[in-house]
Design an enzyme around this catalytic site. Sequence first.
Site, PDB file in Angstrom:
ATOM      1  N   HIS A  49       0.809  -1.220   0.000  1.00 43.24           N
ATOM      2  CA  HIS A  49       0.000   0.000   0.000  1.00 43.24           C
ATOM      3  C   HIS A  49       0.844   1.273   0.000  1.00 43.24           C
ATOM      4  O   HIS A  49       0.346   2.325  -0.394  1.00 43.24           O
ATOM      5  CB  HIS A  49      -0.881   0.046   1.253  1.00 43.24           C
ATOM      6  CG  HIS A  49      -1.891  -1.060   1.325  1.00 43.24           C
ATOM      7  ND1 HIS A  49      -2.992  -1.112   0.494  1.00 43.24           N
ATOM      8  CD2 HIS A  49      -1.969  -2.159   2.110  1.00 43.24           C
ATOM      9  CE1 HIS A  49      -3.702  -2.192   0.783  1.00 43.24           C
ATOM     10  NE2 HIS A  49      -3.103  -2.849   1.745  1.00 43.24           N
ATOM     11  N   GLU A 155      -6.354 -13.396   3.129  1.00 41.29           N
ATOM     12  CA  GLU A 155      -7.229 -12.244   3.365  1.00 41.29           C
ATOM     13  C   GLU A 155      -8.371 -12.172   2.356  1.00 41.29           C
ATOM     14  O   GLU A 155      -8.841 -11.097   2.029  1.00 41.29           O
ATOM     15  CB  GLU A 155      -6.454 -10.932   3.434  1.00 41.29           C
ATOM     16  CG  GLU A 155      -5.178 -10.827   2.667  1.00 41.29           C
ATOM     17  CD  GLU A 155      -4.424  -9.526   2.914  1.00 41.29           C
ATOM     18  OE1 GLU A 155      -4.759  -8.747   3.812  1.00 41.29           O
ATOM     19  OE2 GLU A 155      -3.474  -9.274   2.153  1.00 41.29           O
ATOM     20  N   ASP A 181      -8.907  -7.083   5.204  1.00 49.10           N
ATOM     21  CA  ASP A 181      -9.258  -7.507   3.844  1.00 49.10           C
ATOM     22  C   ASP A 181     -10.143  -8.748   3.852  1.00 49.10           C
ATOM     23  O   ASP A 181     -10.944  -8.942   2.932  1.00 49.10           O
ATOM     24  CB  ASP A 181      -7.994  -7.755   3.011  1.00 49.10           C
ATOM     25  CG  ASP A 181      -7.475  -6.461   2.398  1.00 49.10           C
ATOM     26  OD1 ASP A 181      -8.274  -5.769   1.742  1.00 49.10           O
ATOM     27  OD2 ASP A 181      -6.301  -6.139   2.595  1.00 49.10           O
TER      28      ASP A 181
HETATM   29  C1  3PY Z   1      -5.491  -6.698   6.639  1.00 47.19           C
HETATM   30  O1  3PY Z   1      -6.048  -6.806   7.743  1.00 47.19           O
HETATM   31  O2  3PY Z   1      -6.093  -6.703   5.550  1.00 47.19           O
HETATM   32  C2  3PY Z   1      -4.049  -6.544   6.595  1.00 47.19           C
HETATM   33  O3  3PY Z   1      -3.488  -6.482   5.540  1.00 47.19           O
HETATM   34  C3  3PY Z   1      -3.337  -6.474   7.905  1.00 47.19           C
HETATM   35  O4  3PY Z   1      -2.037  -6.225   7.764  1.00 47.19           O
HETATM   36 MG    MG Z   2      -4.717  -6.542   3.847  1.00 51.61          MG
END
Ligand code: 3PY
Ligand code: MG
Length: 258
Positions: A49, A155, A181
């Site tokens: 990011h 995620e 995510d």
């Molecule tokens: C998330 O929670 O999506 C992350 O990438 C945590 O680092």
């Molecule tokens: Mg993430």
Amino acid sequence: MPETGRPDLRAQLHSGAKVQGAFLFLASPDVGEIMALAGYGALVIDREHAAAGLSGALHELRAIRSVSTVPVLARVHGASAADIKPLLDAGFDGIVAADVRCAEQARALVEAAHYPPIGRRGAQFTVSRAARYGLDRITYVEQARSRTLVVAMIESREGAEAIDAITAVEGIDMLFIGPLDLTSGFGPYGDLGSSELKKAIAHIEERVLASGRLLGGAAIDPSDLGDMFDRGYSLVTTASDTGLLTQASRAAIRPKTS
Ligand code: 3PY
Ligand code: MG
């Protein structure tokens, strides 16, 4: 790796260590030094990011190494060799790949992160910074094989559903849960308190621990750290440079007295 007496994070984790980590988004050498001096067991410089480029990450890595032996990982998006190789050649201790959704991506990650015969990482050790510009090429290749930590983040719903196939990929050390995510697949989106998310996280935790791979994750609340270690997590991130700065700067403003 060979250039300092840094702890071998991968060996520590596989021997049962519990490590608290933090993410770095600012690509600031000064902030990196401050976070390193704070005493975290591992730092993760974000390249998923963060707006800063590769050289920003490298400058921060150099700064951290000047004040501390804390292991430093790099987070990338996906499993692109083009992203991963320069970071390892710069001297990062391992790779955290965001949003790994299937075994094929996990295999691509291992291939990019490891030299043959495990993977297909290119042989830049004759001149790379990680190998002290080639001076430590032999030691570096040996150490890279044993010390490079390979972490796949789970995620997404696809990643959660493919968890058994992903954990079965040889060379993956750790599955790391990204709860925020993960709400994209176990909604409502952005709701870190939903029971659907909690169930999904519990399922991933159970499958990862059953597989014998290491479990990692970002704490939804920093106070979850102890509980997460008790549930079997080896690496837990509880903070980020931006998050800490936001909280501290807000807290430092005196309440208006009008
Ligand atoms: C998330 O929670 O999506 C992350 O990438 C945590 O680092
Ligand atoms: Mg993430």
